[in-house]
Design a protein around this motif. Structure first.
Motif, PDB file in Angstrom:
ATOM      1  N   ARG A  67      -9.139  -0.078   7.767  1.00 49.57           N
ATOM      2  CA  ARG A  67      -9.081  -1.470   8.210  1.00 49.57           C
ATOM      3  C   ARG A  67      -7.723  -1.755   8.850  1.00 49.57           C
ATOM      4  O   ARG A  67      -6.703  -1.225   8.410  1.00 49.57           O
ATOM      5  N   PRO A  68      -7.711  -2.645   9.859  1.00 52.75           N
ATOM      6  CA  PRO A  68      -6.438  -3.000  10.485  1.00 52.75           C
ATOM      7  C   PRO A  68      -5.514  -3.753   9.530  1.00 52.75           C
ATOM      8  O   PRO A  68      -5.974  -4.474   8.640  1.00 52.75           O
ATOM      9  N   TYR A  81      -2.391 -13.038  -3.514  1.00 56.66           N
ATOM     10  CA  TYR A  81      -1.655 -11.844  -3.953  1.00 56.66           C
ATOM     11  C   TYR A  81      -0.155 -12.135  -3.877  1.00 56.66           C
ATOM     12  O   TYR A  81       0.288 -13.024  -3.134  1.00 56.66           O
ATOM     13  N   ASP A  82       0.635 -11.364  -4.605  1.00 56.82           N
ATOM     14  CA  ASP A  82       2.096 -11.451  -4.542  1.00 56.82           C
ATOM     15  C   ASP A  82       2.542 -11.206  -3.094  1.00 56.82           C
ATOM     16  O   ASP A  82       2.243 -10.163  -2.519  1.00 56.82           O
ATOM     17  N   PRO A  83       3.262 -12.175  -2.504  1.00 58.37           N
ATOM     18  CA  PRO A  83       3.696 -12.022  -1.101  1.00 58.37           C
ATOM     19  C   PRO A  83       4.570 -10.772  -0.871  1.00 58.37           C
ATOM     20  O   PRO A  83       4.645 -10.278   0.249  1.00 58.37           O
ATOM     21  N   GLU A  84       5.174 -10.266  -1.959  1.00 52.88           N
ATOM     22  CA  GLU A  84       5.955  -9.012  -1.870  1.00 52.88           C
ATOM     23  C   GLU A  84       5.104  -7.861  -1.313  1.00 52.88           C
ATOM     24  O   GLU A  84       5.617  -6.924  -0.702  1.00 52.88           O
ATOM     25  N   LEU A  85       3.806  -7.953  -1.547  1.00 50.23           N
ATOM     26  CA  LEU A  85       2.887  -6.905  -1.072  1.00 50.23           C
ATOM     27  C   LEU A  85       2.962  -6.735   0.439  1.00 50.23           C
ATOM     28  O   LEU A  85       2.730  -5.652   0.966  1.00 50.23           O
ATOM     29  N   LEU A  86       3.296  -7.849   1.122  1.00 51.19           N
ATOM     30  CA  LEU A  86       3.348  -7.809   2.599  1.00 51.19           C
ATOM     31  C   LEU A  86       4.428  -6.853   3.098  1.00 51.19           C
ATOM     32  O   LEU A  86       4.378  -6.395   4.232  1.00 51.19           O
ATOM     33  N   ALA A  87       5.401  -6.534   2.243  1.00 47.24           N
ATOM     34  CA  ALA A  87       6.480  -5.611   2.626  1.00 47.24           C
ATOM     35  C   ALA A  87       6.020  -4.151   2.607  1.00 47.24           C
ATOM     36  O   ALA A  87       6.768  -3.261   2.990  1.00 47.24           O
ATOM     37  N   GLY A  89       2.419  -1.404   3.128  1.00 45.66           N
ATOM     38  CA  GLY A  89       1.487  -1.161   4.225  1.00 45.66           C
ATOM     39  C   GLY A  89       0.171  -0.622   3.707  1.00 45.66           C
ATOM     40  O   GLY A  89      -0.107  -0.684   2.511  1.00 45.66           O
ATOM     41  N   ASN A  90      -0.589  -0.082   4.624  1.00 45.19           N
ATOM     42  CA  ASN A  90      -1.931   0.410   4.307  1.00 45.19           C
ATOM     43  C   ASN A  90      -1.956   1.329   3.086  1.00 45.19           C
ATOM     44  O   ASN A  90      -2.906   1.279   2.297  1.00 45.19           O
ATOM     45  N   GLU A 177      11.666  12.135  -0.488  1.00 47.43           N
ATOM     46  CA  GLU A 177      12.049  13.082   0.575  1.00 47.43           C
ATOM     47  C   GLU A 177      11.884  12.438   1.954  1.00 47.43           C
ATOM     48  O   GLU A 177      12.715  12.613   2.839  1.00 47.43           O
ATOM     49  N   LYS A 178      10.819  11.650   2.107  1.00 46.71           N
ATOM     50  CA  LYS A 178      10.558  11.004   3.414  1.00 46.71           C
ATOM     51  C   LYS A 178      11.209   9.619   3.529  1.00 46.71           C
ATOM     52  O   LYS A 178      10.975   8.899   4.503  1.00 46.71           O
ATOM     53  N   GLU A 179      11.994   9.243   2.493  1.00 42.19           N
ATOM     54  CA  GLU A 179      12.679   7.943   2.469  1.00 42.19           C
ATOM     55  C   GLU A 179      11.715   6.766   2.639  1.00 42.19           C
ATOM     56  O   GLU A 179      11.987   5.790   3.349  1.00 42.19           O
ATOM     57  N   GLN A 180      10.549   6.880   1.974  1.00 39.96           N
ATOM     58  CA  GLN A 180       9.556   5.803   2.004  1.00 39.96           C
ATOM     59  C   GLN A 180       9.921   4.749   0.956  1.00 39.96           C
ATOM     60  O   GLN A 180      10.554   5.056  -0.055  1.00 39.96           O
ATOM     61  N   LYS A 181       9.461   3.543   1.208  1.00 41.35           N
ATOM     62  CA  LYS A 181       9.646   2.461   0.240  1.00 41.35           C
ATOM     63  C   LYS A 181       8.719   2.705  -0.957  1.00 41.35           C
ATOM     64  O   LYS A 181       7.524   2.959  -0.779  1.00 41.35           O
ATOM     65  N   ILE A 182       9.282   2.634  -2.164  1.00 45.35           N
ATOM     66  CA  ILE A 182       8.493   2.902  -3.367  1.00 45.35           C
ATOM     67  C   ILE A 182       7.983   1.584  -3.954  1.00 45.35           C
ATOM     68  O   ILE A 182       8.767   0.680  -4.246  1.00 45.35           O
ATOM     69  N   TYR A 183       6.687   1.513  -4.131  1.00 48.67           N
ATOM     70  CA  TYR A 183       6.072   0.326  -4.723  1.00 48.67           C
ATOM     71  C   TYR A 183       6.392   0.313  -6.225  1.00 48.67           C
ATOM     72  O   TYR A 183       6.286   1.343  -6.899  1.00 48.67           O
TER      73      TYR A 183
END
Ligand code: DGI
Ligand code: FE
Ligand code: FE
Length: 203
Positions: A67-68, A81-87, A89-90, A177-183
């Motif tokens: 889904r887009p 939902y918690d607006p923090e979720l918007l930070a 992604g898919n 390792e990929k410097e991704q944002k951790i939920y």
């Protein structure tokens, strides 16, 4: 595979549910979904969970993956939902928010199935047997090929909790390792299932 649905969790026959899922994704992803189903049903049989719930949760776990972003953003804002979720992604949305699309669009209302879908990417501290089965099956299904998958498959046959811990640790290492944002939920899962700084009675 010939899992016959009882009608308790969906009025659809397995073939009908499969078709609705297939319509929403690439052939490659659909093959992944079938691999997760096969693995999840086998784990359910081994560990004494409902094979029917395992089949339905596996078939629908990535239902919303293609889904887009805009559609997720609308639902996150509309449904409280918690607006923090918007930070995020898919990667985080497709399970957590995707479960609500499975419920509304496919009519699956079983809370255990919906929770397994919600938690399938991040895990959680508290996980039911079905949650663990879907989380692990997603990681080890036959189509997966990455360093460590063999160890994860072996652990899944010996001790499901150890397989949850292994997957959590390796996923987190990969994300860092990929410097991704951790939920935050991913960290909670790590702290509960992997961190040694906790009493044995916590498992
Ligand atoms: O949907 P799949 O590809 O079958 O597998 P999945 O739902 O387990 O994972 C989707 C992606 O999400 C995968 O690349 C790992 C990533 N992921 C898991 N936890 C986190 C995460 N991504 C971010 N950014 N943050 C997390 O905490
Ligand atoms: Fe997924
Ligand atoms: Fe998946």
């Amino acid at each position: 595979m010939s899992m016959k649905f009882s009608g308790a969790y969906t009025s659809l026959k397995r073939e009908e549910l499969m078709q609705k899922v297939q319509m929403r994704m690439s052939e490659r992803r659909f093959l992944h979904v079938l691999g997760v189903e096969e693995t999840a049903v086998a784990l359910a049989a081994k560990y004494g969970a409902s094979e029917e719930r395992a089949s339905i949760a596996a078939l629908t776990h990535d239902y919303a993956k293609e889904r887009p972003d805009e559609e997720f953003e609308l639902i996150i804002q509309r449904d409280g939902y918690d607006p923090e979720l918007l930070a995020y992604g898919n990667a985080i949305w497709h399970g957590l928010v995707g479960a609500s699309m499975v419920e509304r669009e496919l009519g699956i209302e079983d809370e255990e199935i919906l929770q397994a879908i919600r938690l399938h990417t991040t895990g959680a501290a508290e996980m039911s047997l079905l949650d663990k089965i879907i989380y692990v099956a997603d990681y080890i299904e036959p189509g997966r090929d990455f360093p460590g998958v063999k160890e994860a498959r072996e652990l899944s046959l010996l001790d499901l909790d150890k397989a949850v811990a292994y997957e959590t640790k390796h996923t987190l290492m990969h994300l860092i390792e990929k410097e991704q944002k951790i939920y935050p939920k991913t960290i909670e899962t790590y702290n509960y299932w992997v961190s040694k700084k906790r009493g044995k009675d916590h498992r």
